[in-house]
Design a protein around this motif. Structure first.
Motif, PDB file in Angstrom:
ATOM      1  N   GLY A  73       0.816  -1.214   0.000  1.00  0.00           N
ATOM      2  CA  GLY A  73       0.000   0.000   0.000  1.00  0.00           C
ATOM      3  C   GLY A  73       0.846   1.258   0.000  1.00  0.00           C
ATOM      4  N   TRP A  74       1.920   1.243   0.801  1.00  0.00           N
ATOM      5  CA  TRP A  74       2.780   2.426   0.866  1.00  0.00           C
ATOM      6  C   TRP A  74       3.486   2.656  -0.470  1.00  0.00           C
ATOM      7  N   TYR A  75       3.960   1.595  -1.091  1.00  0.00           N
ATOM      8  CA  TYR A  75       4.644   1.756  -2.370  1.00  0.00           C
ATOM      9  C   TYR A  75       3.683   2.138  -3.487  1.00  0.00           C
ATOM     10  N   GLU A  76       2.448   1.680  -3.437  1.00  0.00           N
ATOM     11  CA  GLU A  76       1.460   2.120  -4.424  1.00  0.00           C
ATOM     12  C   GLU A  76       1.145   3.604  -4.240  1.00  0.00           C
ATOM     13  N   TRP A  77       1.144   4.066  -2.993  1.00  0.00           N
ATOM     14  CA  TRP A  77       0.973   5.499  -2.732  1.00  0.00           C
ATOM     15  C   TRP A  77       2.136   6.275  -3.342  1.00  0.00           C
ATOM     16  N   PRO A 151      -4.047   3.960  -1.903  1.00  0.00           N
ATOM     17  CA  PRO A 151      -4.214   3.454  -0.543  1.00  0.00           C
ATOM     18  C   PRO A 151      -4.337   4.612   0.446  1.00  0.00           C
ATOM     19  N   GLU A 152      -5.521   5.157   0.576  1.00  0.00           N
ATOM     20  CA  GLU A 152      -5.725   6.381   1.346  1.00  0.00           C
ATOM     21  C   GLU A 152      -5.414   6.161   2.822  1.00  0.00           C
ATOM     22  N   GLY A 153      -4.740   7.171   3.377  1.00  0.00           N
ATOM     23  CA  GLY A 153      -4.544   7.211   4.821  1.00  0.00           C
ATOM     24  C   GLY A 153      -3.815   6.028   5.400  1.00  0.00           C
ATOM     25  N   GLY A 154      -2.877   5.448   4.687  1.00  0.00           N
ATOM     26  CA  GLY A 154      -2.135   4.333   5.255  1.00  0.00           C
ATOM     27  C   GLY A 154      -2.893   3.025   5.203  1.00  0.00           C
ATOM     28  N   ARG A 155      -3.951   2.959   4.367  1.00  0.00           N
ATOM     29  CA  ARG A 155      -4.743   1.741   4.286  1.00  0.00           C
ATOM     30  C   ARG A 155      -3.926   0.613   3.675  1.00  0.00           C
TER      31      ARG A 155
END
Length: 263
Positions: A73-77, A151-155
């Motif tokens: 999720g973080w890398y997609e952000w 990935p909003e808000g660390g989702r």
């Protein structure tokens, strides 16, 4: 003892002449080049709820094994932020030099694709790419959707599964504790050893083994110029040091060396 390279307020004619006559130019880029396009450097504070996480703790194989959805999720952000950014005038100046120099090799420590989007043809990614994920288990490349799911808000966002072995797909970047790509690093060293001019841009050139690249070029007779917002301590007193931002200095070098091109 290392000597501090003198700073140049204006581009030196001797450097321009070396660029003009170069048969092979290497441009070695770091985070400072991408930062000018609005991409935060790896250790910059993250935004929103992602600020709760330490980037250096997410960028390890162990972190991915422990919580693949969080890391993916973080890398997609990060990939989303890269796709929202645009190449800057420094990226375009590098690409335009290919019109005048027989061989231009870009060696980048950045994991975005801004050099390619600006038109550079020969780019070596020392730290991998956000756009080239692979299976964690069998290393099979995986084709990503062109637009990431935010990935909003660390989702947490579960990673896709490998179509070959069913393993989790991981980001295609080099994590802490991992070696640089075994094929790319020798190619980078070879390019540095064979070039006439090396421009080291937006990097402190302190992290090994990539930090060897300007020194290899220097040892083989190349002109080496450092372009950075902060002075670089060089082991070679005859290096050039251009103090300023890449988006200003690279077009200046390009236009003054090849006066028939305008930015």
């Amino acid at each position: 003892m290392p000597t501090q390279t003198p700073l140049l307020a204006q581009v030196d004619n001797a450097l321009l002449e070396r660029i003009r006559k170069a048969r092979h130019l290497v441009v070695f880029t770091g985070a400072g080049v991408s930062a000018e396009s609005g991409i935060p450097t790896f250790r910059d504070a993250q935004t929103g709820l992602w600020s709760r996480f330490d980037a250096t703790e997410l960028a390890t194989p162990e972190a991915f094994q422990a919580d693949p959805a969080l890391v993916w999720g973080w890398y997609e952000w990060r990939r989303m932020k890269v796709l929202q950014a645009e190449p800057n005038s420094g990226h375009y100046a590098i690409a335009r030099m290919e019109q005048h120099i027989p061989q231009v090799t870009v060696i980048t420590q950045n994991v975005d694709d801004l050099h390619e989007r600006a038109g550079s043809q020969n780019v070596l990614h020392l730290h991998g790419s956000l756009h080239q994920p692979r299976c964690f288990d069998c290393a099979t490349p995986y084709q990503l959707d062109s637009v990431p799911t935010e990935p909003e808000g660390g989702r947490r966002l579960p990673p896709p599964l490998c179509p070959v072995c069913g393993g989790a797909v991981r980001p295609g970047v080099v994590w802490f504790g991992e070696a640089l790509p075994t094929t790319v690093l020798p190619q980078a060293f070879e390019a540095a050893a064979s070039c006439d001019v090396l421009l080291s841009v937006g990097t402190s050139s302190l992290v090994q083994p990539a930090a060897q690249i300007p020194f290899i070029a220097q040892q083989h007779g190349a002109a080496v110029a450092h372009i950075n917002t902060q002075p670089i301590i060089s082991k070679h007193s005859d290096d050039w040091m251009l103090l300023g931002v890449a988006s200003v200095l690279l077009p200046k070098l390009e236009t003054q060396a090849f006066s028939n091109i305008r930015p």
